[in-house]
Scaffold this motif. Structure first.
Motif, PDB file in Angstrom:
ATOM      1  N   LEU A 297      58.247  25.608  40.888  1.00  0.00           N
ATOM      2  CA  LEU A 297      57.905  26.970  40.483  1.00  0.00           C
ATOM      3  C   LEU A 297      58.802  28.024  41.109  1.00  0.00           C
ATOM      4  N   ASP A 298      58.862  29.155  40.441  1.00  0.00           N
ATOM      5  CA  ASP A 298      59.506  30.359  40.960  1.00  0.00           C
ATOM      6  C   ASP A 298      58.600  31.537  40.637  1.00  0.00           C
ATOM      7  N   VAL A 299      58.868  32.669  41.306  1.00  0.00           N
ATOM      8  CA  VAL A 299      58.059  33.870  41.113  1.00  0.00           C
ATOM      9  C   VAL A 299      58.980  35.016  40.734  1.00  0.00           C
ATOM     10  N   GLY A 300      58.614  35.786  39.720  1.00  0.00           N
ATOM     11  CA  GLY A 300      59.410  36.941  39.338  1.00  0.00           C
ATOM     12  C   GLY A 300      58.920  37.564  38.053  1.00  0.00           C
ATOM     13  N   ASN A 301      59.238  38.871  37.917  1.00  0.00           N
ATOM     14  CA  ASN A 301      58.876  39.608  36.705  1.00  0.00           C
ATOM     15  C   ASN A 301      57.381  39.518  36.393  1.00  0.00           C
ATOM     16  N   GLY A 302      56.579  39.515  37.450  1.00  0.00           N
ATOM     17  CA  GLY A 302      55.128  39.521  37.262  1.00  0.00           C
ATOM     18  C   GLY A 302      54.537  38.192  36.881  1.00  0.00           C
TER      19      GLY A 302
ATOM     20  N   LYS B 181      60.656  26.729  36.916  1.00  0.00           N
ATOM     21  CA  LYS B 181      62.075  27.092  36.957  1.00  0.00           C
ATOM     22  C   LYS B 181      62.857  26.463  35.803  1.00  0.00           C
ATOM     23  N   ALA B 182      62.575  25.216  35.493  1.00  0.00           N
ATOM     24  CA  ALA B 182      63.325  24.528  34.440  1.00  0.00           C
ATOM     25  C   ALA B 182      62.936  25.006  33.046  1.00  0.00           C
ATOM     26  N   LYS B 183      61.720  25.547  32.919  1.00  0.00           N
ATOM     27  CA  LYS B 183      61.248  26.040  31.625  1.00  0.00           C
ATOM     28  C   LYS B 183      60.566  27.396  31.847  1.00  0.00           C
ATOM     29  N   PRO B 184      61.359  28.459  31.989  1.00  0.00           N
ATOM     30  CA  PRO B 184      60.805  29.769  32.361  1.00  0.00           C
ATOM     31  C   PRO B 184      59.760  30.305  31.399  1.00  0.00           C
ATOM     32  N   ASP B 185      59.729  29.802  30.158  1.00  0.00           N
ATOM     33  CA  ASP B 185      58.730  30.291  29.223  1.00  0.00           C
ATOM     34  C   ASP B 185      57.333  29.745  29.526  1.00  0.00           C
ATOM     35  N   ILE B 186      57.272  28.730  30.370  1.00  0.00           N
ATOM     36  CA  ILE B 186      55.969  28.167  30.761  1.00  0.00           C
ATOM     37  C   ILE B 186      55.585  28.768  32.112  1.00  0.00           C
ATOM     38  N   GLY B 187      54.532  29.537  32.139  1.00  0.00           N
ATOM     39  CA  GLY B 187      54.122  30.178  33.378  1.00  0.00           C
ATOM     40  C   GLY B 187      52.795  30.871  33.224  1.00  0.00           C
ATOM     41  N   ILE B 188      52.458  31.667  34.209  1.00  0.00           N
ATOM     42  CA  ILE B 188      51.182  32.364  34.244  1.00  0.00           C
ATOM     43  C   ILE B 188      51.396  33.710  34.916  1.00  0.00           C
ATOM     44  N   ASN B 189      50.717  34.753  34.423  1.00  0.00           N
ATOM     45  CA  ASN B 189      50.861  36.083  35.003  1.00  0.00           C
ATOM     46  C   ASN B 189      50.282  36.131  36.414  1.00  0.00           C
ATOM     47  N   ILE B 190      50.948  36.888  37.266  1.00  0.00           N
ATOM     48  CA  ILE B 190      50.499  36.987  38.663  1.00  0.00           C
ATOM     49  C   ILE B 190      49.085  37.530  38.735  1.00  0.00           C
ATOM     50  N   GLU B 191      48.718  38.454  37.868  1.00  0.00           N
ATOM     51  CA  GLU B 191      47.375  39.023  37.940  1.00  0.00           C
ATOM     52  C   GLU B 191      46.299  37.952  37.744  1.00  0.00           C
ATOM     53  N   THR B 192      46.666  36.833  37.079  1.00  0.00           N
ATOM     54  CA  THR B 192      45.712  35.748  36.854  1.00  0.00           C
ATOM     55  C   THR B 192      45.442  34.967  38.127  1.00  0.00           C
ATOM     56  N   VAL B 193      46.381  34.992  39.070  1.00  0.00           N
ATOM     57  CA  VAL B 193      46.222  34.219  40.306  1.00  0.00           C
ATOM     58  C   VAL B 193      46.166  35.108  41.547  1.00  0.00           C
ATOM     59  N   ALA B 194      46.302  36.451  41.391  1.00  0.00           N
ATOM     60  CA  ALA B 194      46.363  37.352  42.548  1.00  0.00           C
ATOM     61  C   ALA B 194      45.112  37.270  43.403  1.00  0.00           C
ATOM     62  N   LEU B 195      43.946  37.050  42.783  1.00  0.00           N
ATOM     63  CA  LEU B 195      42.690  36.907  43.516  1.00  0.00           C
ATOM     64  C   LEU B 195      42.179  35.472  43.463  1.00  0.00           C
ATOM     65  N   GLY B 196      43.083  34.534  43.228  1.00  0.00           N
ATOM     66  CA  GLY B 196      42.712  33.136  43.057  1.00  0.00           C
ATOM     67  C   GLY B 196      42.641  32.800  41.575  1.00  0.00           C
TER      68      GLY B 196
END
Length: 783
Positions: free
Chosen positions: A568-573, A578-593
């Motif tokens: 994983l990497d973190v950026g742009n919210g 890293k290998a597939k940047p289109d697969i991810g989750i918004n930080i607000e979804t995990v900011a409080l767990g």
């Protein structure tokens, strides 16, 4: 400037407090009033040096609204940040005109002020020490008879009992005597100037309330909230955890609000009225006569060169005027010694730096911490020596400039990491000022134009264990709140920290919310906001906190995305693969767990915590000065062009140039403005600022009408600021400190230019038309 893939570091982001300040919505401490607040005023000494025979408070008690009167007998013990030599309220003798002798608490400020005027003290006058030269004489009256018995708060302070020397710091590098004996040419010169004022827009203010549970709540205009806690613990025996200090944004400080003076007075005042909230706010004259000021300075510099014109020997004697108490002047004495040579390679060095007591207001930190003063002496000597050697002063500097592989006066080894490129700064300043040799030019209207230059350096002389902490708290919307004990006093530090956090987290600066006020109850510890150290210390702490937060985001994100943290990497919210940047989750979804669809939650609020502590620093050896006092040296060059009118001795500053190597420049816009403000301050000190004392040791110009600040219209017609960037490997994104550096070479550059224009060597500050006239008269008509 080229910053590759960076998105905010190196770019001109708007200051986060710009709108609040430009609209006038900022509330300084003096603007704030609290329910049930009482007010304190100080009664001050009318003698500069005298024994206190008695203090009559009877008439003061008759003033309506008076609740308490506190004299020195309430707390007859000396305090101090380095050497405990100053009673908060004088109790046995007074040592400067304007020293507090009583604190009056009343319902309203005017009542306290009226009562203060009715305090009657009876004195037994003592001989007055009115200069460092007088103080240094063997038969001088003693200002502190018990100086050898004072408690040391740090190790590197060396009082000399039976004298007016509060500290004597020595540098002994190489074999000065042997080197001096074989010098091809030598020069010796002496320089001096008086104490002066910080003249911050906001005067000093403090409030204290002692709660019934023992908590002491302090609000202060201070650069040093944790120093207040430390001093209250050391001298009032209060638990550190029960002293809570609040610092709002400050209306300027310039080092003067690093001293702890009003807070102990306000504490004693609150204690005298049962712990009620008491506010002590200095008026302008009190801020100039009673509060700590800017050091005075006397320096003798001796330099010697070999046949090639290279400096091989330097002897430096500094008499640093501390005034009545040592405060930070004892630290400045050390700082001046360890950088005594300026940015020049001199293999044989002998330096004696003395912190001297006089019967003047006591001195504390000022922007540059002794370096504008020593640079004035060094750079004036360099110019005079170049003239004697018939060399261009810039070429003489470039021949002797210090470089990686060489050593400082304290024998610290310089590397490309810890020293900037002074030669490059000087060369660029030469181009920008249009240097055409050391020749004045007389214009058609008879005005004389001339240029002066100065090379300067400074290390950040912090405590060897100085540290800073930072907290990054993620909110539910994915934005971040940054908390740091860095004090915002006009320098833009909070904006810089936000940029550092945003760069590391790959976020927009607008998504970083910075807590502007400092509250020591929840803000992590920070040494102090001084010494151009905040970007380095707090910036590295922010990076550590960001890295801690990134680890937490990856850990929670790995659960949500069902992959390993390393993927994983973190950026742009977002937290993404890293290998597939289109697969991810918004930080607000995990900011409080992260909450599963079934309601179960993994993790919790992401709170990044970071701490940075100075590394590999050592104390200076008492006899030789050997040691590693700072993490790096920032270097730079300044130049001015002046126009002098021989008919009336007045002059105009036409152009000013600053070129600084501060490592990576985090925000070039705020950095350039900081340099412009710095040279304005340095030129103001150089051309007019100085306290004038009469024979009784009384300041004759204790207000902004008679104290000669540089006014609008007297500033240079043109400022040019540029940066050379030699990154520091251990600085945040390669940054070194720059806060003080715009001030350091200004006085020296101006004095060099004026000396050339007027054809006399100017060795005193301030550089007033009267001083120029007197110097020329002494040179050309000595009778």
């Amino acid at each position: 400037m080229h910053y590759g893939s960076r998105t905010t570091v190196g770019f001109a982001e708007q200051r986060i407090d710009a709108v609040e300040k430009s609209t006038g919505n900022v509330k300084y401490l003096g603007d704030k009033s609290f329910q049930g607040m009482l007010h304190a005023k100080v009664a001050t000494s009318t003698e500069a040096h005298a024994r206190i025979k008695s203090i009559d408070t009877s008439e003061a008690w008759k003033v309506q609204g008076v609740r308490a009167i506190v004299t020195g007998k309430t707390f007859p013990f000396p305090i101090g940040p380095i050497l405990a030599d100053r009673p908060p309220i004088a109790f046995d003798k007074v040592r400067y005109y304007g020293e507090p002798i009583a604190v009056i608490v009343a319902d309203h400020p005017y009542q306290a002020k009226q009562a203060a005027g009715k305090i009657v003290a009876e004195y037994e006058p003592l001989p007055i020490v009115n200069s460092v030269e007088q103080a240094f004489q063997k038969d001088a009256p003693l200002i502190h008879e018990q100086s050898g018995q004072y408690t040391k708060l740090i190790d590197n302070v060396y009082p000399v009992p039976g004298t007016n020397i509060a500290s004597h710091v020595k540098i002994r590098k190489g074999e000065f005597g042997k080197a001096w004996a074989v010098c091809k040419d030598t020069i010796s010169a002496t320089y001096s100037f008086n104490l002066s004022d910080h003249a911050a827009m906001e005067t000093r203010t403090a409030t204290v309330e002692i709660n019934s549970d023992g908590r002491v709540i302090v609000h202060s205009t201070s650069q040093s909230p944790f120093t207040i806690k430390k001093i209250f613990n050391q001298f009032f025996n209060l638990d550190v955890g029960k002293v809570i200090v609040h610092i709002p944004m400050l209306g300027g400080a310039f080092g003067g609000k690093g001293a702890v003076q009003l807070e102990p007075l306000a504490y004693l005042a609150s204690n005298a009225v049962g712990g009620k909230l008491v506010k002590l706010q200095f008026e302008r004259e009190e801020d100039m006569m009673t509060a700590p000021c800017h050091i005075g300075f006397n320096a003798t510099v001796k330099l010697g060169v070999n046949e090639e014109g290279k400096l091989i020997a330097g002897q430096y004697t500094f008499l640093i005027e501390a005034g009545a108490y040592s405060d930070q002047a004892a630290g400045i004495t050390r700082a001046a010694a360890l950088d005594c040579t300026g940015p020049y390679h001199i293999p044989n060095v002998w330096c004696d730096s003395y912190c001297m007591y006089t019967n003047h207001p006591y001195a504390t930190s000022f922007r540059g911490y002794g370096h504008p003063e020593l640079t004035f002496a060094i750079e004036r000597t360099i110019d005079q020596f170049a003239d004697k050697l018939q060399m261009d002063p810039i070429e003489f500097r470039l021949l002797n400039v210090i470089k990686p592989g060489q050593t400082t006066p304290t024998q610290s080894i310089l590397t490309p990491n810890n020293i900037g490129d002074a030669a490059k700064c000087m060369t660029r300043a030469k181009e920008l000022i249009g240097w055409d040799g050391k020749q004045p030019i007389v214009s058609e209207n008879g005005l004389v134009r001339a240029k002066g230059v100065a090379l300067f350096w400074k290390t950040s002389t912090t405590s060897t264990n100085a540290q800073a902490g930072a907290i990054l708290k993620f909110e539910a919307d994915g934005t971040v709140t940054l908390t740091s004990a860095a004090v915002e006093l006009g320098q833009g530090t909070k904006t810089i920290l936000a940029q550092i956090a945003a760069e590391r987290l790959k976020m927009n600066v607008s998504d970083i919310h910075v807590t502007m006020e400092v509250n020591t109850q929840y803000t992590p510890h920070q040494w102090r906001t001084v010494a151009s150290s905040t970007t380095f210390l707090a910036g590295n702490a922010v990076l550590a906190a960001a890295d801690d937060a990134i680890r937490q985001l990856k850990r929670i994100g790995a659960v949500a995305l069902q992959c390993s943290e390393e993927d994983l990497d973190v950026g742009n919210g977002r937290v993404y693969i890293k290998a597939k940047p289109d697969i991810g989750i918004n930080i607000e979804t995990v900011a409080l767990g992260y909450k599963y669809p079934n309601g179960h939650t993994v993790g919790g609020q992401v709170i990044g915590i970071g701490v940075h502590v100075q590394r590999h620093l050592t104390p200076m050896d008492k006899e030789t000065g050997f040691g590693d006092p700072g993490p790096w040296w920032s270097v730079g060059a300044q130049a001015v062009e002046i126009e002098w009118d021989e008919s009336n001795y007045h002059y105009k500053i036409v152009k000013a140039v600053t070129v600084l190597d501060g490592g990576t420049i985090i925000n070039p816009m705020t950095a350039a403005q900081q340099m412009r403000g710095g040279i304005f301050l340095g030129l103001s000190i150089a051309r007019g600022e100085s306290f004038e004392f009469n024979e009784q040791g009384v300041i004759q110009n204790p207000d902004l009408r008679t104290y000669q600040l540089m006014r609008f219209g007297e500033q240079p017609d043109e400022y040019i600021v540029e940066f050379v960037e030699t990154p520091a490997e251990d600085g945040p994104f390669g940054a070194r400190g720059i806060g003080e550096y715009g001030v350091i070479g200004a006085a020296a550059a101006l004095a060099n230019g004026l000396s050339l224009a007027t054809n006399v060597e100017l060795t005193q500050l301030p550089l007033t038309p009267e001083l120029i006239w007197r110097t020329r008269r002494a040179a050309y008509d000595p009778v």
